[in-house]
Design a protein around this motif. Structure first.
Motif: not given
Length: 294
Positions: A184-194, A196-200
């Motif tokens: 709810e509070s953090a900024s996030w760094l994710i992959m474009y696809q895959g 792992a990115s869908r998970q977040v």
């Protein structure tokens, strides 16, 4: 009636696919004038206008479109023949092209590839580090080692092990959240696809994503510089001297690591040697990849 030369036809196909001489030249690794000369020779030899030469690029004529349909069928047959020839080759020498990710190469496979070279010094390894899936069926690569949920059609392979994932951040950034829930509070760094990115992405608001990349390596660097939290394979996150893993409940916190090749290539002596060696060598990394060693 002149016989069609496959080499000339490849130039026609590439110009048709790329849309311009300069783009075709880059794709083929030759200069602009070579492509123009081969096209002119083809058209003159067969008395056939293949392209309309427009200011916006090269566009197929009606005759060119008919030729392209037949040429694509020929190309498919030639590629299949090349795969079968490679697959039947019984020499433990020559080129073996491997595609994997930058992180797997740096943290896991580097030492194993060096050991493989010691055993088979006449096999030249060509390594392509990319997060995108190279097309093994078109011979962009001979073998791939990468995360996947299942084998693509016409492929054979070995599921090497599980890769565990976790949420990582710099300790000072984690402390700045002051006990608030990271989703709810953090900024996030994710992959474009895959996966792992869908998970977040399914668990947080879009505005919480501050950076997307096509590789886990820059995600780790961004997390180390306190940009936010990153959902990383544990073998990457645990390799950092800075990052700290925190407990965040995700739906599925692992994926499979596969080694795969096209089924026409599996009988190659080089391929069998590589599969047998790597399947055994990577056993020493199973715990680390599963997030069980810190």
């Amino acid at each position: 009636m002149h016989n069609i030369r496959w080499g000339d036809l490849q130039y026609v196909l590439t110009v048709a696919n790329e849309g311009s001489l300069s783009a075709a030249a880059r794709s083929l690794g030759v200069n602009h004038s070579t492509v123009l000369r081969r096209l002119d020779t083809f058209e003159h030899r067969h008395k056939l206008r293949v392209f309309h030469k427009l200011p916006t690029g090269y566009k197929l004529t009606i005759e060119g479109k008919k030729l392209l349909e037949s040429a694509l069928a020929v190309e498919s047959t030639v590629k299949e023949l090349e795969r079968k020839i490679f697959g039947q080759e019984m020499q433990l020498e020559g080129v073996l092209r491997l595609t994997t990710t930058d992180a797997l190469s740096r943290l896991v496979l580097g030492a194993h590839l060096a050991a493989f070279h010691q055993l088979y010094p006449k096999i030249q390894l060509e390594l392509s580090l990319t997060s995108r899936r190279l097309n093994i069926s078109n011979l962009d690569a001979d073998v791939a080692i990468r995360p996947a949920t299942e084998l693509p059609e016409s492929f054979v392979g070995t599921k090497l092990c599980k890769i565990a994932f976790g949420v990582y951040g710099a300790p000072s950034y984690i402390n700045s959240l002051q006990g608030k829930h990271p989703l709810e509070s953090a900024s996030w760094l994710i992959m474009y696809q895959g996966n792992a990115s869908r998970q977040v992405s399914e668990l947080i608001l879009e505005e919480k994503i501050v950076m997307k990349t096509d590789s886990f390596e820059p995600l780790m660097a961004a997390a180390e510089h306190k940009m936010g939290l990153a959902y990383l394979p544990c073998f990457i996150g645990d390799s950092s001297d800075i990052l700290q893993k925190i407990e965040v409940n995700m739906i599925n916190q692992s994926t499979d690591l596969w080694m795969m090749t096209h089924n026409d290539l599996e009988n190659s002596a080089k391929m069998k040697a590589f599969f047998d060696f790597m399947e055994e060598a990577i056993k020493s990394d199973h715990n680390r990849l599963a997030g069980l060693s810190y």
